[in-house]
Motif scaffolding. Sequence first.
Motif, PDB file in Angstrom:
ATOM      1  N   ILE A   1      19.742  10.927  36.246  1.00 33.87           N
ATOM      2  CA  ILE A   1      19.979  12.337  35.902  1.00 33.87           C
ATOM      3  C   ILE A   1      20.620  12.458  34.526  1.00 33.87           C
ATOM      4  O   ILE A   1      20.312  13.369  33.763  1.00 33.87           O
ATOM      5  CB  ILE A   1      20.798  13.053  37.003  1.00 33.87           C
ATOM      6  CG1 ILE A   1      20.775  14.559  36.771  1.00 33.87           C
ATOM      7  CG2 ILE A   1      22.227  12.513  37.066  1.00 33.87           C
ATOM      8  CD1 ILE A   1      21.327  15.360  37.930  1.00 33.87           C
ATOM      9  N   ALA A   2      21.496  11.519  34.163  1.00 37.55           N
ATOM     10  CA  ALA A   2      22.135  11.546  32.848  1.00 37.55           C
ATOM     11  C   ALA A   2      21.119  11.239  31.748  1.00 37.55           C
ATOM     12  O   ALA A   2      21.144  11.866  30.679  1.00 37.55           O
ATOM     13  CB  ALA A   2      23.293  10.551  32.800  1.00 37.55           C
TER      14      ALA A   2
ATOM     15  N   VAL B   1      17.797  11.765  31.861  1.00 37.16           N
ATOM     16  CA  VAL B   1      16.867  12.892  31.743  1.00 37.16           C
ATOM     17  C   VAL B   1      17.558  14.082  31.070  1.00 37.16           C
ATOM     18  O   VAL B   1      16.976  14.728  30.191  1.00 37.16           O
ATOM     19  CB  VAL B   1      16.290  13.269  33.127  1.00 37.16           C
ATOM     20  CG1 VAL B   1      15.491  14.552  33.060  1.00 37.16           C
ATOM     21  CG2 VAL B   1      15.435  12.132  33.681  1.00 37.16           C
ATOM     22  N   GLU B   2      18.794  14.346  31.453  1.00 35.83           N
ATOM     23  CA  GLU B   2      19.541  15.460  30.851  1.00 35.83           C
ATOM     24  C   GLU B   2      19.740  15.226  29.360  1.00 35.83           C
ATOM     25  O   GLU B   2      19.577  16.141  28.554  1.00 35.83           O
ATOM     26  CB  GLU B   2      20.895  15.642  31.552  1.00 35.83           C
ATOM     27  CG  GLU B   2      21.787  16.690  30.936  1.00 35.83           C
ATOM     28  CD  GLU B   2      21.206  18.093  30.924  1.00 35.83           C
ATOM     29  OE1 GLU B   2      21.586  18.879  30.021  1.00 35.83           O
ATOM     30  OE2 GLU B   2      20.385  18.420  31.791  1.00 35.83           O
ATOM     31  N   ARG B   3      20.088  14.007  28.967  1.00 38.65           N
ATOM     32  CA  ARG B   3      20.309  13.706  27.550  1.00 38.65           C
ATOM     33  C   ARG B   3      19.005  13.849  26.764  1.00 38.65           C
ATOM     34  O   ARG B   3      18.987  14.383  25.664  1.00 38.65           O
ATOM     35  CB  ARG B   3      20.889  12.292  27.397  1.00 38.65           C
ATOM     36  CG  ARG B   3      21.160  11.895  25.973  1.00 38.65           C
ATOM     37  CD  ARG B   3      22.235  12.795  25.332  1.00 38.65           C
ATOM     38  NE  ARG B   3      22.352  12.516  23.935  1.00 38.65           N
ATOM     39  CZ  ARG B   3      21.855  13.272  22.956  1.00 38.65           C
ATOM     40  NH1 ARG B   3      21.235  14.402  23.235  1.00 38.65           N
ATOM     41  NH2 ARG B   3      21.990  12.927  21.701  1.00 38.65           N
TER      42      ARG B   3
ATOM     43  N   ASN C   1      16.443  15.756  27.581  1.00 43.76           N
ATOM     44  CA  ASN C   1      16.157  17.189  27.551  1.00 43.76           C
ATOM     45  C   ASN C   1      16.979  17.882  26.470  1.00 43.76           C
ATOM     46  O   ASN C   1      16.458  18.666  25.680  1.00 43.76           O
ATOM     47  CB  ASN C   1      16.436  17.802  28.928  1.00 43.76           C
ATOM     48  CG  ASN C   1      16.181  19.293  28.947  1.00 43.76           C
ATOM     49  OD1 ASN C   1      15.192  19.778  28.414  1.00 43.76           O
ATOM     50  ND2 ASN C   1      17.094  20.033  29.542  1.00 43.76           N
ATOM     51  N   ARG C   2      18.270  17.583  26.437  1.00 42.88           N
ATOM     52  CA  ARG C   2      19.146  18.207  25.447  1.00 42.88           C
ATOM     53  C   ARG C   2      18.720  17.833  24.029  1.00 42.88           C
ATOM     54  O   ARG C   2      18.688  18.676  23.126  1.00 42.88           O
ATOM     55  CB  ARG C   2      20.598  17.825  25.701  1.00 42.88           C
ATOM     56  CG  ARG C   2      21.581  18.716  24.983  1.00 42.88           C
ATOM     57  CD  ARG C   2      23.049  18.491  25.346  1.00 42.88           C
ATOM     58  NE  ARG C   2      23.272  18.159  26.728  1.00 42.88           N
ATOM     59  CZ  ARG C   2      23.743  16.986  27.160  1.00 42.88           C
ATOM     60  NH1 ARG C   2      24.042  16.031  26.318  1.00 42.88           N
ATOM     61  NH2 ARG C   2      23.925  16.770  28.447  1.00 42.88           N
TER      62      ARG C   2
ATOM     63  N   GLN D   1      15.498  19.781  23.184  1.00 39.12           N
ATOM     64  CA  GLN D   1      15.773  21.205  22.969  1.00 39.12           C
ATOM     65  C   GLN D   1      16.525  21.432  21.662  1.00 39.12           C
ATOM     66  O   GLN D   1      16.230  22.369  20.918  1.00 39.12           O
ATOM     67  CB  GLN D   1      16.539  21.774  24.157  1.00 39.12           C
ATOM     68  CG  GLN D   1      15.678  21.804  25.398  1.00 39.12           C
ATOM     69  CD  GLN D   1      16.033  22.930  26.322  1.00 39.12           C
ATOM     70  OE1 GLN D   1      16.447  24.001  25.891  1.00 39.12           O
ATOM     71  NE2 GLN D   1      15.860  22.696  27.595  1.00 39.12           N
TER      72      GLN D   1
END
Length: 166
Positions: free
Chosen positions: A15-16, A18-20, A22-23, A26
């Motif tokens: 999750i970390a 994928v979140e990184r 994604n950020r 973006q």
Amino acid sequence: MSSPQLPRLGRKPLIALVERANRALQTDMVRRAHADGHTEVKMAHNSVFGTLYSGGARAADMAARAGITRQSMGEVIRDMVALDLLEMRPDPDDRRAKVVGYTEHGVEVASDGRRHLIELERRLAEEFGEREYDIARDVLERLVDVLDRFAAEEPHETQAAGTRRT
């Protein structure tokens, strides 16, 4: 007083990662929009740019594609209407509903973003190699499908976050 021990994962949580990623993606899109002179673009606008097709769409459909609430999508849409990026018109199939579409200015901003995405994907494929980049994309698509399937298999009762099943 001793602190409770958390289970060790042995590596950075998925999750970390994928979140990184994604950020970073973006942030890159907003940075590029600003460099192209579209300084009104905000990070929150990515949820619209990523889900609004040329012919327009209902806010509820866009929210579902973005994985956010209708209220959140509505807030972003209202902001983008105020910035002359979007317009709302009656849905020809349901006069009670509205269809969101790009203004002329919004088409320009979205087109610049799409061109940047095309170039970014080309650069990523060059960086990783076509085959490896295709595999990464495929794995991400499958990951979403599998997680959606797992969620559908869950019992319908909602459980509080962090509650253990017995």
